[in-house]
Structure formats: C-alpha cells, structure tokens
Scaffold this motif. Structure first.
Motif, short mmCIF file in Angstrom:
data_model
loop_
_atom_site.label_atom_id
_atom_site.label_comp_id
_atom_site.label_asym_id
_atom_site.label_seq_id
_atom_site.Cartn_x
_atom_site.Cartn_y
_atom_site.Cartn_z
N THR A 106 -6.65 -7.58 0.21
CA THR A 106 -7.13 -8.37 1.30
C THR A 106 -8.34 -9.41 1.35
OG1 THR A 106 -8.57 -7.05 2.12
CG2 THR A 106 -6.04 -6.88 2.65
N ASP A 107 -8.27 -9.40 -0.27
CA ASP A 107 -9.85 -10.35 -0.70
C ASP A 107 -11.30 -9.47 0.48
OD1 ASP A 107 -8.65 -12.18 -1.53
OD2 ASP A 107 -8.35 -13.27 -0.01
N GLY A 108 -11.45 -8.33 0.31
CA GLY A 108 -12.24 -8.26 1.31
C GLY A 108 -12.66 -7.85 2.48
N TRP A 143 -7.61 8.75 -1.26
CA TRP A 143 -8.31 7.52 -0.53
C TRP A 143 -9.53 6.62 -1.33
CZ3 TRP A 143 -13.06 6.93 1.35
CH2 TRP A 143 -13.12 6.72 2.06
N ILE A 144 -9.71 6.87 -1.79
CA ILE A 144 -11.42 5.53 -2.62
C ILE A 144 -10.28 4.75 -3.65
CG2 ILE A 144 -12.71 5.46 -4.62
CD1 ILE A 144 -14.49 8.24 -3.32
N ALA A 145 -8.95 5.73 -4.14
CA ALA A 145 -8.06 4.27 -5.02
C ALA A 145 -7.25 3.32 -4.31
CB ALA A 145 -7.17 5.29 -5.65
N LEU A 146 -7.21 3.72 -2.92
CA LEU A 146 -6.31 3.12 -2.24
C LEU A 146 -7.33 1.67 -0.98
CD1 LEU A 146 -2.99 4.86 -0.34
CD2 LEU A 146 -3.68 3.26 -1.94
N TYR A 147 -8.41 2.17 -1.10
CA TYR A 147 -9.19 2.00 -0.17
C TYR A 147 -9.96 0.28 -1.52
CZ TYR A 147 -13.17 0.94 3.00
OH TYR A 147 -13.87 -0.23 3.32
N VAL A 148 -9.91 0.93 -2.41
CA VAL A 148 -10.44 -0.06 -3.47
C VAL A 148 -9.28 -1.10 -3.40
CG1 VAL A 148 -11.01 -0.58 -5.75
CG2 VAL A 148 -12.14 1.06 -4.18
N ILE A 153 0.83 -0.98 -0.09
CA ILE A 153 -0.08 -0.23 0.13
C ILE A 153 1.11 1.51 -0.17
CG2 ILE A 153 -1.07 1.44 1.49
CD1 ILE A 153 -2.81 -1.10 2.32
N LEU A 154 1.71 0.63 0.44
CA LEU A 154 2.94 2.04 0.99
C LEU A 154 3.06 2.47 -0.14
CD1 LEU A 154 5.15 2.04 4.08
CD2 LEU A 154 3.24 3.96 3.11
#
Length: 711
Positions: free
Chosen positions: A59-61, A48-53, A11-12
């Motif tokens: 992590t398979d949701g 934030w939306i992009a990283l959250y998705v 993620i980083l």
C-alpha cells in the motif's frame, strides 16, 4: 493506492502461504508441540511482522486501518485460541500442540476473515452516528422519567421478572437430570426429590411470569394515560396557525397511535431486554458447565445473528417510519374527504377523490409489501444459518458422548437450552432495534410536548367592570401561512366606541376577517397593538377575555351533543334558567320548545340536525349566555329573517355593549353608529352612513357591490 479489497485478498493468500509452510515444517519434524505454547505465540508474532511489512509495501506505506486489523486477526487468533484451550483444560492435561489437520489450519484463516467482516460491516461504528446515538439515549432516558410515578409497579414487575427468569432457566437442567435417572434400573429417593424441584421451578416460573406481565401492563396503561393528557393539553395551548400547518388526522395519529407505540415499545422492550439478558447469562453459564465445546459452537452463531439482526433492524426502522407516515396521511385524507362530502358531491368529484385515496392506499401497500419481503428473506437466512450450526453441533456431540465427556441427559439439557438461548439473543437484538426504530416516533411526540405557543402569554388582568373600548394602533399583520408575505393589514388604526355599534365593511380581501381574528386573539399582529380599555389584549386573563369578548360567526361550529351542551360550552355551573333566559333574548326559545327533547335535543355532528338560521341563533344564544361586554357579529345574522335580525340587534345593543358587525346587508349597516370602510388592508373612510354617502367616495361608489339589498 491499490484497492482495499484486492489488497485484502493478496494478504490472505500470503498468510495461507506462511501458514502452509509452518504446517509442512511441523509435519517434517513430526513434533506438533515443539516449543509448546510459547512457540505458537512466537510464530504468530513473526508472521505479524512479516504481514505488516508486506502490507506496507503493498500500500506504499499507507495501509488502511481495516487491513491492519485483519493482519492482527490472522496472526494472533490461533495463539489466543490455543491459550484459551490450555486455560480451560485441567492442570493434569499437558499441551498437546497444534492440531495436525490441514483443514483446521485453513479454518483459522476463514474465522479471521469472518470476524473481520462481522466487525467492519456489522458492529464497528466510525463515529458518524455518535451524536444520533447520544440524542437517542437522551430521549429514552426522558421517557423513563415519565415512569417515576409508577416506581412501585416497576419494582414489583422487575422483581417478578428476575424470579421468573431464575425459575425458567433451571427447568431444563432438572429435566436432563430426570432423564439420566430414568436409565437406572431402580429409582432412588433422589429421583422424587428432583421431580419435586422440577415441579417447584415450573410453578414458580408460571406464577412470577404472570405477575410480571400484569405489572408491566398496568404501568404501561398509566403511562399512556399520563402522556396523552400532557400532549393533548399542550396541543390545546398552541396558536391557531399550528393547527393550520398540522392536519387534524396527523395530530390525532400522534396523540393516540404514537403515544401508545412509544410507551409500549419502551415498557415492553425494557421487559424483554432485561428478561432475555439475565436469562441468556444464566443459560450460557449452565451450558459452559455442561460442555464448553458445544457452547463455543453455539456462540459462533451469535455474531452472525447480531450482524443479520442489526441490518434487518436498520432497514426495518426506515420502513416502519414510512408506514407510520402513510397511515397518518391516509387518516388525514379520509377525514378531509368525509368532512367535505357536500363539496365533493356538489362538484361530482367522487371518482377523483376515490383515485386519490386508492393511490394513498397503494403507497401504503407497497411499503408493507417491502417490509414483508424483507422480513421473509431475513427469516430464511437466519433459519439456514441455525441449521448449519446445529449440524456441526450434532457431529461434535457424538464425539463427546463416545468419549464419555457428555451424557445423554446432558445433551438433552444442552439442546433444551440452545434454542431458548438463541431466542433470547434474537430478542435482545430485536428489542434494541425496535427501541431504536421508535426513537423517531418519540422525538416527534416530545417535539410537540416541548413546543411553546408562538403567541404572547395571557396575563392575569380580570377587572370587575369593563367598558369595552377597542383601539387598533398601527396594526400590521401577515398570515403565517402566506408564503408571499403580503400583509393583510397595513398600519391599521381604528376605534370601537364603548356601547356603540361599529360596522366593518369593504370588498372581499380588504382585511375585515383579519381584524376579527386579531380581536379574538386567534393571531398576534407583527407590528402595533390592540387595546381593550387601554390595556393590550394579552394582559387579560385568558378565560376572562374570551368570556367578555364573544364572537358569532356566519358558519358557527356546533359539537355533537345536546343544545344545552353547545350553549353552555366552556362555562361552569351554568344553570338551565340562565340558558333559557339567553334563548328568550335571542327569540330562540320558540323553535327550541318545538323540538322533541327541547334543550336536551342532540344536534348531531356539527349541528347537522339544525338549519343554517337555527345554528346561527344557537351561536348567538351561546354568546349572550356569557354576558359579554364586546360582541363581534361576523355575518352572524345573514341567515335570519328581518324580524329576527332586528330582535337580535336590539338585544345585543342593550346593556351598553360594544358591538362590531361585519355584514353585507345595507339595512343592518345603516343602523351602525360608526362605519369603517376598508380596502386592501387599509382604512379608507370612516363615518356614519349618511356622512359616507354625502362624501361620495369609495363607500358611495362601491355600495351596490358591497351590500345585498333586502326588502
């Protein structure tokens, strides 16, 4: 699910990629302020939306909470910082956009990661320790309740504290003003006014600081005195088994060391916590007025120090508890060895006892070494961290002075504030940690204060006339310390006739000592009851009962002090004439008069100055001076000569006293009006000596083993 650490690293990297793309776009457009502050927030939201998705897919949701928190930090830290910069800037200064430096862009990612680590590893509480914190808070509040009698001292102490902090806080500010005035070619009248204010604040700081310290120490001394009195009073009320289960050295440590540490920690840490908190807030306000940029740099050090201090306090608390326990064990071991020196010397066990003591001291030394090493490592890391922040501050200060936004005097003032402010922060964290580390000690002290004796509460029965009839009714008793639970007495029923002498005989382990202990209420039977003149023993008033039922043991305990003190022990307003009268009845006045100081002779610790027979004689005098109705002689005349034994028995039997005698001398037992033979915790035979011999039972068969024939 992929490991959290690996997910966080991915993620980083993705965040760095998005941020780099955004920075390249700004460079190509050559307009870092495009869209203003709203564009910064818009980009943060999109990221934030992009990283959250991306995290959900990774992590398979089932993305953990920690990953969601770091995503929010990575996306919104920069917008929050820019918004704060706009709010802090004067209204006339427009928003100039993001800093074009690529290093600043990566600094945001590093700060986000650092903040997340600080929160997750240092400050976040997952809820498991809430119950412990609640109990700790309740204990600390309870300690504060004991300060109520000293509220006047505390009001004066905290008033002096706040005034001292106020004066102390503004001393560096006026020092900086004086430095700026020294640069002027001529000294104005305001210079002397500022000097006067500086002197006034300095004197006020010294005066109020001294008053504050004296008041807190006075309140602490009063608290310690009060708590030690309450704890010692509670300990004296406990049953005998409590003192068997808890060694004297450990109880002594709780009474003195732990009570002192408890009061000192709460009082002095409350002093330090309030002082440092008020001073910290005042200093932070002045520093923000001088330079908010340097203040922000200073504040970066705070969470790092907070985490470091928290980890140090947690481990330090465990080590302090271990050190306290080792100290208690060492005191108990040394006290045990010294008090039993005759046994140690007889069995030539000096080397073994030295080995045991060296082992105990070695354990304490090992724990102390770990504590010192951990403290040194903590100090090193803390100093290196402070050094790094200080270098960054000096670089920023040079820029501020060059731009005219900070004066030399202002910088000196800021630096004078910086170290005390960080010291105050460390003191706040240390005080909280030290208070938390004392919770275990406080809990142990309160556990003793709250402990109820496991024996029946004494009543108020105190009749003027007492006949002295004793009845055991189906008494069953097992010592609490007996892990196997084997009863020492099994449904024992017996009677002691008023004004008669009853002898209790039997082989070792038959239950004689158990009967004596129960009759003196040193223990309580599990089943059955013991009656004195038809009333249960616990119905009688405590002091009245132990005055009317006296025990003289084979090895009586004497205290360091005079003979008279030992004879009068526990009595009030006992005249010397009464003491001498009791001594004459026991034929003790002869050897007492031969002593150098007579009744004022110091018998030394445990009566070591007297011989065994003399100690027994003093114990008999101590019993007779109380004028008891029931006397228990547990081998009490074994070390006296025949003439002395006869005189003592004659005096004891006078005045219609009830006498219970446990003896291994046939001539003593033969004088008894009634003999009770016990074996294996049961009454086997009863009667006079002639009756038992004629019956030719167990008493007759074991007579040679039971008694020592004396001429």
């Amino acid at each position: 699910m992929t490991d959290i650490a690996v997910c966080g690293l991915i993620i980083l990297l993705f965040d760095v990629f998005l941020s780099l793309a955004f920075w390249i776009g700004l460079v190509q457009l050559k307009c870092p302020s495009c869209g203003g502050l709203a564009a910064v927030w818009a980009f943060g939201t999109v990221k934030w939306i992009a990283l959250y998705v991306f995290t959900s897919i990774l992590t398979d949701g089932k993305s953990p909470v920690v990953l969601r928190r770091i995503v929010a930090l990575l996306c919104f830290l920069s917008p929050v910082f820019e918004s704060g910069r706009v709010l802090m800037a004067p209204p006339s200064v427009p928003f100039i956009g993001l800093c074009p430096d690529l290093g600043v862009l990566f600094l945001g990612t590093v700060c986000s990661l650092l903040a997340c680590v600080v929160w997750e590893k240092g400050l976040w509480d997952d809820g498991k320790s809430k119950k412990t914190e609640l109990n700790s808070r309740q204990l600390l509040l309870r300690v504060l309740q004991y300060f109520k009698p000293d509220y006047l001292y505390l009001i004066a102490a905290f008033t002096s504290l706040i005034l001292a902090v106020y004066c102390d806080t503004y001393i560096p500010l006026y020092q900086g003003k004086v430095i700026d005035m020294l640069r002027e070619s001529t000294l104005q009248s305001s210079f002397y006014y500022t000097i006067g204010q500086l002197v006034l604040f300095s004197l006020g700081s010294a005066l109020f600081s001294g008053s504050r310290g004296g008041m807190f120490k006075c309140a602490l001394a009063r608290l310690n005195k009060r708590l030690q009195h309450l704890l010692f009073n509670t300990l004296l009320k406990q049953e005998v088994h409590f003192f068997v289960a808890n060694k004297p050295g450990r109880l002594s440590s709780r009474l003195h060391s732990d009570v002192d540490r408890m009061g000192r920690t709460v009082a002095l840490n409350a002093n330090a916590l309030v002082r440092s908190s008020v001073k910290f807030c005042l200093m932070l306000y002045v520093m923000m007025e001088l330079s908010w940029e340097l203040a922000v740099l200073t504040c970066i050090e705070m969470p790092l120090l907070a985490v470091l201090q928290k980890k140090y306090s947690d481990y330090s608390r465990e080590l302090k508890e271990q050190i306290q326990e080792c100290h208690a064990q060492n005191r108990d071991l040394a006290s045990q060895i010294i008090s039993k020196i005759h046994t140690v010397r007889s069995f030539r066990a000096e080397k073994e006892e030295l080995r045991r003591y060296n082992t105990a001291v070695g354990q304490l030394s090992a724990v102390n070494t770990r504590s010192r090493n951990y403290g040194s490592l903590y100090s090193l890391i803390r100093r290196m961290l402070s050094l790094g922040i200080k270098v960054l501050m000096l670089v920023e200060a040079r820029t501020l002075i060059s731009s005219g936004r900070l004066s030399i005097g202002g910088l000196v003032t800021f630096l004078l504030y910086q170290k005390p402010m960080l010291y105050n922060l460390r003191e706040i964290m240390y005080s909280l940690g030290e208070t938390a580390s004392t919770v275990g000690v406080i809990d142990k002290v309160f556990s003793y204060l709250d402990r109820q004796p496991k024996c029946k509460k004494a009543g108020e029965l105190a009749p003027e006339n007492l006949e002295g009839g004793i009845v055991f009714k189906d008494v069953t008793f097992t010592y609490p310390s007996d892990s196997q639970g084997e009863p020492s007495l099994k449904s024992v029923s017996l009677k002691l006739q008023p004004g008669k002498m009853t002898a209790l005989v039997g082989p070792s382990g038959s239950g004689k000592t158990s009967c004596v202990s129960l009759l003196k209420r040193l223990y309580e039977p599990q089943e059955g009851e013991i009656l004195l003149d038809g009333k249960p023993l616990h119905h009688y008033e405590h002091k009245y009962f132990h005055q009317k039922v006296a025990l003289v043991s084979q090895n009586p305990e004497l205290f360091s002090g005079s003979l008279r003190y030992n004879i009068e022990y526990g009595l009030k307003d006992c005249s010397i004439e009464k003491v001498k009268e009791a001594a004459e009845k026991a034929n003790a006045d002869t050897f007492i008069s031969e002593l150098e100081d007579g009744y004022d002779t110091d018998v030394r610790e445990r009566g070591s100055r007297l011989a065994g027979g003399e100690r027994q004689t003093i114990a008999i005098v101590r019993a007779l001076v109380r004028d008891p109705q029931v006397i228990i002689l547990d081998e009490a005349t074994s070390k006296l000569d025949v003439n002395m034994q006869h005189a003592v028995l004659q005096e004891v039997l006078s005045c219609g006293r009830t006498v219970l005698i446990v003896a291994h001398q046939l001539k003593t037992v033969e004088k008894a009006d009634h003999i009770i033979f016990m074996e294996n915790g049961e009454v086997v035979e009863e009667g006079t000596h002639e009756e038992l011999m004629a019956r030719r039972g167990r008493y007759h068969r074991l007579k040679e083993e039971l008694f020592t024939q004396t001429e």
